[in-house]
Design an enzyme around this catalytic site. Sequence first.
Site, PDB file in Angstrom:
ATOM      1  N   ASN A  10      41.708   0.042  32.848  1.00 58.84           N
ATOM      2  CA  ASN A  10      41.152  -1.389  33.225  1.00 58.84           C
ATOM      3  C   ASN A  10      39.316  -1.302  32.348  1.00 58.84           C
ATOM      4  O   ASN A  10      38.972  -1.027  33.044  1.00 58.84           O
ATOM      5  CB  ASN A  10      40.683  -0.745  34.600  1.00 58.84           C
ATOM      6  N   LYS A  12      38.096  -4.016  34.241  1.00 61.43           N
ATOM      7  CA  LYS A  12      37.237  -5.113  34.911  1.00 61.43           C
ATOM      8  C   LYS A  12      37.001  -6.143  34.551  1.00 61.43           C
ATOM      9  O   LYS A  12      37.639  -6.525  33.691  1.00 61.43           O
ATOM     10  CB  LYS A  12      36.210  -3.126  35.057  1.00 61.43           C
ATOM     11  N   HIS A  96      41.804  -1.641  44.226  1.00 60.77           N
ATOM     12  CA  HIS A  96      40.455  -0.591  43.699  1.00 60.77           C
ATOM     13  C   HIS A  96      39.620  -0.398  44.373  1.00 60.77           C
ATOM     14  O   HIS A  96      39.463  -1.120  45.377  1.00 60.77           O
ATOM     15  CB  HIS A  96      40.386  -1.161  42.500  1.00 60.77           C
ATOM     16  N   GLU A  98      36.370  -0.728  43.715  1.00 62.20           N
ATOM     17  CA  GLU A  98      35.059  -1.688  43.509  1.00 62.20           C
ATOM     18  C   GLU A  98      35.553  -2.603  44.816  1.00 62.20           C
ATOM     19  O   GLU A  98      34.855  -3.706  45.024  1.00 62.20           O
ATOM     20  CB  GLU A  98      35.579  -2.572  42.640  1.00 62.20           C
ATOM     21  N   GLU A 168      41.622   7.834  42.762  1.00 58.42           N
ATOM     22  CA  GLU A 168      40.192   7.865  42.256  1.00 58.42           C
ATOM     23  C   GLU A 168      39.179   7.736  43.620  1.00 58.42           C
ATOM     24  O   GLU A 168      38.439   6.470  44.319  1.00 58.42           O
ATOM     25  CB  GLU A 168      39.846   6.348  42.076  1.00 58.42           C
ATOM     26  N   GLY A 174      32.272   5.176  37.613  1.00 59.92           N
ATOM     27  CA  GLY A 174      31.827   4.498  36.633  1.00 59.92           C
ATOM     28  C   GLY A 174      30.222   5.735  36.233  1.00 59.92           C
ATOM     29  O   GLY A 174      29.212   4.452  36.837  1.00 59.92           O
ATOM     30  N   SER A 213      36.035   8.034  35.824  1.00 57.29           N
ATOM     31  CA  SER A 213      34.442   9.061  34.633  1.00 57.29           C
ATOM     32  C   SER A 213      36.072  10.052  33.676  1.00 57.29           C
ATOM     33  O   SER A 213      35.254  10.914  33.434  1.00 57.29           O
ATOM     34  CB  SER A 213      33.684   9.339  34.861  1.00 57.29           C
TER      35      SER A 213
HETATM   36  C1  PEP Z   1      38.472   2.446  37.123  1.00 60.10           C
HETATM   37  O1  PEP Z   1      37.821   1.406  36.991  1.00 60.10           O
HETATM   38  O2  PEP Z   1      39.619   2.838  37.548  1.00 60.10           O
HETATM   39  C2  PEP Z   1      37.667   3.915  36.703  1.00 60.10           C
HETATM   40  C3  PEP Z   1      37.753   4.786  36.828  1.00 60.10           C
HETATM   41  O3  PEP Z   1      35.760   3.186  36.113  1.00 60.10           O
HETATM   42  P1  PEP Z   1      35.589   4.752  35.363  1.00 60.10           P
HETATM   43  O4  PEP Z   1      36.308   5.211  34.465  1.00 60.10           O
HETATM   44  O5  PEP Z   1      34.745   3.932  34.240  1.00 60.10           O
HETATM   45  O6  PEP Z   1      34.694   5.505  36.282  1.00 60.10           O
END
Ligand code: PEP
Length: 256
Positions: A10, A12, A96, A98, A168, A174, A213
């Site tokens: 992803n 982003k 997601h 975010e 997640e 992040g 992460s």
């Molecule tokens: C994500 O964007 O879904 C995500 C898991 O980000 P990160 O790997 O940076 O934590």
Amino acid sequence: MRRQPFVAGNWKMNGGLAANAALLKALLQGLGAADAVEVAICVPYPYLDQVSRLLRDTPITLGAQDLSPHTAGAHTGEVSAFMLADFDCRYVIVGHSERRISHHESDDLVAEKFGAARAAGMIPVLCLGETLEERRADATLEVVFRQLDAVLSRHGVTALAEAVLAYEPVWAIGAGRTAKPEEAGIVHRALRQRVAKEDLAAAADLRIIYGGSVKADNAAALFAQPDIDGGLVGGASLDADEFLAICRAGFGKRTT
Ligand code: PEP
């Protein structure tokens, strides 16, 4: 049962024409025998055309990061599933955290988006996860079940035949802080059991990936959990070596 391991990047809101081309070149050179793991990249809308061309006839699949619940019309700034399909997008992330948090997306809206993706023949990657406060309140399963049930009640369990779940935990995204493999594994198992209550075969075939992460040095331990079928990778998907190492960690998983 056949759950091919799946790793999705992803990006982003990152990228640029030159940087995308360089990153994809490095990924395509490094990926090699990709049949054991399916790899997808979810890119920002403006780069769908560029990335779709660069990925044509390669083992990497294209995805998007969001979509409109509507099919067409007066929805300024929105992008429909049919538009994404025009660029050979196979996957689209829905729900997601975010977007749930910053754009106030409700469980119902996420379920609508899930349906819009399916109607256009795309595979939604449905993100589910609890905040730190919810985890501390021991509400993790209550939250992810509520998010999943919003989709199941609207579309039925059969809709999961062409979908991926991504657990997640919001506190791990992040953050440089990953759920312990066993901790994540418990939630994945609970999600699969929830689906199994409705349909055993659907549960056995459903890919449930972990995000939060994921890095080269923790991917293998996470993917070794029996109910973790791969990863949704944010930050680390912007670094070719790191992302390739994560994809390779998926090779070790069983495919039957
Ligand atoms: C994500 O964007 O879904 C995500 C898991 O980000 P990160 O790997 O940076 O934590």
